[in-house]
Each structure stands twice: as C-alpha cells, then as structure tokens.
Scaffold this motif. Sequence first.
Motif, PDB file in Angstrom:
ATOM      1  N   PHE A 157       0.808  -1.133   0.025  1.00  0.00           N
ATOM      2  CA  PHE A 157       0.099   0.021   0.029  1.00  0.00           C
ATOM      3  C   PHE A 157       0.909   1.243   0.018  1.00  0.00           C
ATOM      4  N   PRO A 158       0.862   2.282  -0.970  1.00  0.00           N
ATOM      5  CA  PRO A 158       1.519   3.360  -0.900  1.00  0.00           C
ATOM      6  C   PRO A 158       0.811   4.226  -0.008  1.00  0.00           C
ATOM      7  N   VAL A 159       1.490   4.724   1.020  1.00  0.00           N
ATOM      8  CA  VAL A 159       0.811   5.742   1.916  1.00  0.00           C
ATOM      9  C   VAL A 159       1.822   7.012   2.204  1.00  0.00           C
ATOM     10  N   ASN A 160       1.294   8.041   2.448  1.00  0.00           N
ATOM     11  CA  ASN A 160       1.949   9.384   3.040  1.00  0.00           C
ATOM     12  C   ASN A 160       2.031   9.120   4.496  1.00  0.00           C
ATOM     13  N   TYR A 161       3.344   9.566   5.018  1.00  0.00           N
ATOM     14  CA  TYR A 161       3.675   9.382   6.479  1.00  0.00           C
ATOM     15  C   TYR A 161       4.213  10.536   6.844  1.00  0.00           C
ATOM     16  N   VAL A 162       4.544  10.652   8.378  1.00  0.00           N
ATOM     17  CA  VAL A 162       5.514  11.393   8.970  1.00  0.00           C
ATOM     18  C   VAL A 162       6.350  10.773   9.861  1.00  0.00           C
ATOM     19  N   VAL A 163       7.677  11.355  10.304  1.00  0.00           N
ATOM     20  CA  VAL A 163       8.191  10.573  11.248  1.00  0.00           C
ATOM     21  C   VAL A 163       7.942  11.320  12.528  1.00  0.00           C
ATOM     22  N   ASP A 164       7.464  10.557  13.543  1.00  0.00           N
ATOM     23  CA  ASP A 164       7.103  11.111  14.982  1.00  0.00           C
ATOM     24  C   ASP A 164       8.400  10.588  15.937  1.00  0.00           C
ATOM     25  N   LEU A 189       0.827  16.525  14.287  1.00  0.00           N
ATOM     26  CA  LEU A 189       1.789  16.193  13.349  1.00  0.00           C
ATOM     27  C   LEU A 189       1.754  16.598  11.794  1.00  0.00           C
ATOM     28  N   GLY A 190       0.449  17.126  11.697  1.00  0.00           N
ATOM     29  CA  GLY A 190       0.173  17.674  10.218  1.00  0.00           C
ATOM     30  C   GLY A 190      -0.149  16.817   9.158  1.00  0.00           C
ATOM     31  N   LEU A 191      -0.274  15.648   9.393  1.00  0.00           N
ATOM     32  CA  LEU A 191      -0.301  14.567   8.457  1.00  0.00           C
ATOM     33  C   LEU A 191      -1.745  14.801   7.784  1.00  0.00           C
ATOM     34  N   GLU A 192      -1.871  15.192   6.385  1.00  0.00           N
ATOM     35  CA  GLU A 192      -3.264  15.058   5.812  1.00  0.00           C
ATOM     36  C   GLU A 192      -3.290  14.293   4.764  1.00  0.00           C
ATOM     37  N   PRO A 193      -4.212  13.655   4.360  1.00  0.00           N
ATOM     38  CA  PRO A 193      -4.620  12.918   3.128  1.00  0.00           C
ATOM     39  C   PRO A 193      -4.248  13.239   1.894  1.00  0.00           C
ATOM     40  N   TRP A 194      -3.547  12.678   1.098  1.00  0.00           N
ATOM     41  CA  TRP A 194      -3.104  13.330  -0.507  1.00  0.00           C
ATOM     42  C   TRP A 194      -4.478  13.322  -1.465  1.00  0.00           C
ATOM     43  N   ILE A 195      -5.136  12.307  -1.057  1.00  0.00           N
ATOM     44  CA  ILE A 195      -6.736  12.259  -1.897  1.00  0.00           C
ATOM     45  C   ILE A 195      -7.631  12.499  -1.028  1.00  0.00           C
ATOM     46  N   PRO A 196      -8.608  12.992  -1.672  1.00  0.00           N
ATOM     47  CA  PRO A 196      -9.872  13.682  -0.812  1.00  0.00           C
ATOM     48  C   PRO A 196     -10.748  12.414  -0.295  1.00  0.00           C
TER      49      PRO A 196
END
Length: 151
Positions: free
Chosen positions: A45-52, A111-118
């Motif tokens: 699964f491609p996912v956008n992420y952040v390092v915490d 963390l400011g993580l927002e979905p890239w698709i709506p």
Amino acid sequence: MGQYWGMDNSQGPVLSLTVAQCWSRLHDQKVGRLITHVGDVIDVFPVNYVVDRDRLVFRTAEGSKLLELTINDEVIFEVDDHTDTDAWSVIVRGSARRLETDDEVQHADSLGLEPWIPTLKHNYVSIAPHEVTGRAFRRAEEPPRDGVQPY
C-alpha cells in the motif's frame, strides 16, 4: 541525494547506510510503501507518512489495510528516491498498531499529516521499528558484459 553520498570511488557502487542516515532519509520523504502479510497474501500500500520521534505515522480509512494490520501487526515499510547519479532505499521492519487513546490521537493530529487524496481517513497507525536498514547506490552505465569483472 549527492549530499548524502559521502564516499569515495574505492568503496564501490553500493554503500550500506547507518541507522542515522536511514532516519535522515525517512525524514526527508513523505511517501512510502507499507507491506503487510496475512496468510498467503502479501499486500503493498502506498501511504503518505510522517516521522514522529522514533516511529512512523500514517492515516488510513477503514478497510483492508487496517484489517490486515489487526490480523498481523508485523510490517515492512519501504522508502526510496533517486537522481540521475544516486539512488537509495530504506527498509523499516516493525510492528504497526492503530492509535486509540485520546492522547495518542491528539498528538497524531498535531503532526500535520493530511490525506493526499480527498477521502476521510480517521485512523492513525504507528509503526514501531524493530530494524532500520538501508543502502545507497551510485548510478552509472552498466559495465561491459564481456571481459574480466572485479569481484
């Protein structure tokens, strides 16, 4: 990527990255691939992420990704990048879990993580690494196929 290389030609075209170098690359990227394994099924699964801190966090909707993580929480997460001259790949092996407490969710919201698709993605998932490894590659033309090859 050239700023990461930091090696001379005597080390060859492949370099093992230190854990610190791997985390630096993870911090610089926003999209990776989550690999799950349930029974005989392996999914990517491609996912956008952040390092915490020392974990990776991503958001997901209800569905196969979240279901697979509840069945088997052991995952692999892969991130890579390249230029015309350099390339690298980082692999994170770890345990994934849905963040459930109010404190965990509030922290993840910050963390400011927002979905890239709506789409609505109400679930945060954290990956706690067991192992972080990576390699960097110097890109160049393929050596001649005939003749003596160095080992």
